[in-house]
Write a protein that holds these residues in place. Structure first.
Motif, PDB file in Angstrom:
ATOM      1  N   GLU A 182     -60.283  23.973 -15.754  1.00  0.00           N
ATOM      2  CA  GLU A 182     -59.475  24.554 -16.827  1.00  0.00           C
ATOM      3  C   GLU A 182     -59.981  25.946 -17.180  1.00  0.00           C
ATOM      4  O   GLU A 182     -59.184  26.848 -17.470  1.00  0.00           O
ATOM      5  CB  GLU A 182     -59.521  23.650 -18.055  1.00  0.00           C
ATOM      6  CG  GLU A 182     -58.643  24.142 -19.201  1.00  0.00           C
ATOM      7  CD  GLU A 182     -58.687  23.242 -20.419  1.00  0.00           C
ATOM      8  OE1 GLU A 182     -57.789  23.362 -21.278  1.00  0.00           O
ATOM      9  OE2 GLU A 182     -59.623  22.416 -20.525  1.00  0.00           O
ATOM     10  N   PRO A 202     -52.414  25.900 -19.154  1.00  0.00           N
ATOM     11  CA  PRO A 202     -52.801  25.115 -17.979  1.00  0.00           C
ATOM     12  C   PRO A 202     -52.428  23.647 -18.132  1.00  0.00           C
ATOM     13  O   PRO A 202     -52.580  23.068 -19.213  1.00  0.00           O
ATOM     14  CB  PRO A 202     -54.323  25.304 -17.913  1.00  0.00           C
ATOM     15  CG  PRO A 202     -54.583  26.580 -18.632  1.00  0.00           C
ATOM     16  CD  PRO A 202     -53.560  26.637 -19.736  1.00  0.00           C
ATOM     17  N   ALA A 204     -53.139  19.812 -17.059  1.00  0.00           N
ATOM     18  CA  ALA A 204     -54.225  18.990 -16.541  1.00  0.00           C
ATOM     19  C   ALA A 204     -53.803  18.296 -15.254  1.00  0.00           C
ATOM     20  O   ALA A 204     -52.604  18.037 -15.029  1.00  0.00           O
ATOM     21  CB  ALA A 204     -54.645  17.957 -17.583  1.00  0.00           C
ATOM     22  N   TRP A 212     -55.994  21.988 -11.748  1.00  0.00           N
ATOM     23  CA  TRP A 212     -55.228  22.442 -12.892  1.00  0.00           C
ATOM     24  C   TRP A 212     -54.125  23.379 -12.413  1.00  0.00           C
ATOM     25  O   TRP A 212     -54.345  24.235 -11.559  1.00  0.00           O
ATOM     26  CB  TRP A 212     -56.135  23.164 -13.883  1.00  0.00           C
ATOM     27  CG  TRP A 212     -57.081  22.244 -14.603  1.00  0.00           C
ATOM     28  CD1 TRP A 212     -58.218  21.677 -14.093  1.00  0.00           C
ATOM     29  CD2 TRP A 212     -56.953  21.764 -15.937  1.00  0.00           C
ATOM     30  NE1 TRP A 212     -58.817  20.875 -15.032  1.00  0.00           N
ATOM     31  CE2 TRP A 212     -58.066  20.907 -16.177  1.00  0.00           C
ATOM     32  CE3 TRP A 212     -56.033  21.972 -16.958  1.00  0.00           C
ATOM     33  CZ2 TRP A 212     -58.267  20.271 -17.385  1.00  0.00           C
ATOM     34  CZ3 TRP A 212     -56.232  21.332 -18.176  1.00  0.00           C
ATOM     35  CH2 TRP A 212     -57.318  20.489 -18.383  1.00  0.00           C
TER      36      TRP A 212
END
Length: 256
Positions: A182, A202, A204, A212
């Motif tokens: 991330e 972003p 997950a 990401w």
């Protein structure tokens, strides 16, 4: 392009690179990467042809191109009859080098026997050696990341043009990238935003993916090399943060 049967559908494409010794033009079967290396074809055959009248930069001259293409059209199927798969060629420094992979047990004398009748006014230099990992395909023929994206740009722009797209008209172009963390995604997103892109938060990873995802858009024209310029701009950011670029897409634009 050969009589030997491939386990994939051929997809030949080209690109040009500036190397230390001068420009080199590459042709390769991109789809071979999905299957290579083949344990059934561990022998690498290089067919080397010296040009008679290359251009000053070492590439093929217009006057000699037809003869060299005709020569290739003769020896590729001849070698295919021995089980050799044609995977690509490089042209530069006054030389054409065609690359094949074949089954174990074929001798150089057998190769010489089938190419001699078709070589015409040229002398074909043959080099047969073990290359079970298909190193020449991946280390020499296969394009670097930037050139792979530029090749993809060319294909996508051709497809859009066939549908009547007006590439000079600016429109929202969508992009996608992936990152291992991330933190990398956020840092790259911040730099892209400074370049005028609208960057999403972003996303997950969703199993089985472990990366990401970041999507971003910007209004751009695609004409006169602009698509390639944008690609270079994006890769400079992503590579600094170990990101992978998944390319771009856009809506078809047929009117001003």
């Amino acid at each position: 392009m050969s009589s030997a049967v491939k386990a994939w559908e051929e997809n030949f494409d080209t690109y040009l690179m500036e190397l230390e010794d001068g420009p080199t033009s590459f042709l390769l079967d991109m789809e071979a990467a999905s299957q290579a290396p083949l344990s059934s074809h561990p022998l690498r055959l290089t067919v080397r042809v010296a040009m008679k009248s290359p251009r000053p930069d070492g590439l093929r001259s217009r006057e000699e191109s037809d003869a060299l293409f005709a020569l290739e059209d003769a020896f590729v199927p001849a070698l295919g009859a021995l089980g050799f798969l044609f995977v690509g060629r490089s042209v530069g420094q006054g030389l054409t080098e065609a690359f094949f992979f074949g089954p174990r047990g074929v001798s150089q004398s057998e190769v010489q026997r089938v190419v001699t009748p078709v070589q015409g006014d040229y002398t074909l230099e043959l080099e047969l050696e073990e290359d079970p990992e298909w190193a020449v395909y991946f280390d020499w023929l296969y394009p670097p990341e930037l050139h792979r994206h530029l090749m993809s740009n060319r294909s996508l722009l051709d497809l859009l043009a066939k549908q009547g797209d007006r590439s000079e008209v600016a429109r929202e172009v969508d992009h996608l990238a992936h990152f291992s963390s991330e933190e990398q995604a956020l840092r790259a997103g911040g730099q892209l935003a400074k370049k005028g892109f609208k960057v999403s938060a972003p996303r997950a990873p969703e199993p089985p993916d472990t990366r990401w995802a970041v999507s971003f858009t910007r209004e751009d024209s695609l004409a006169e090399g602009r698509a390639d310029e944008v690609t270079v701009e994006i890769l400079e950011v992503l590579q600094a943060h170990e990101g992978d670029y998944d390319g771009w897409g856009c809506v078809l634009t047929t009117m001003q």
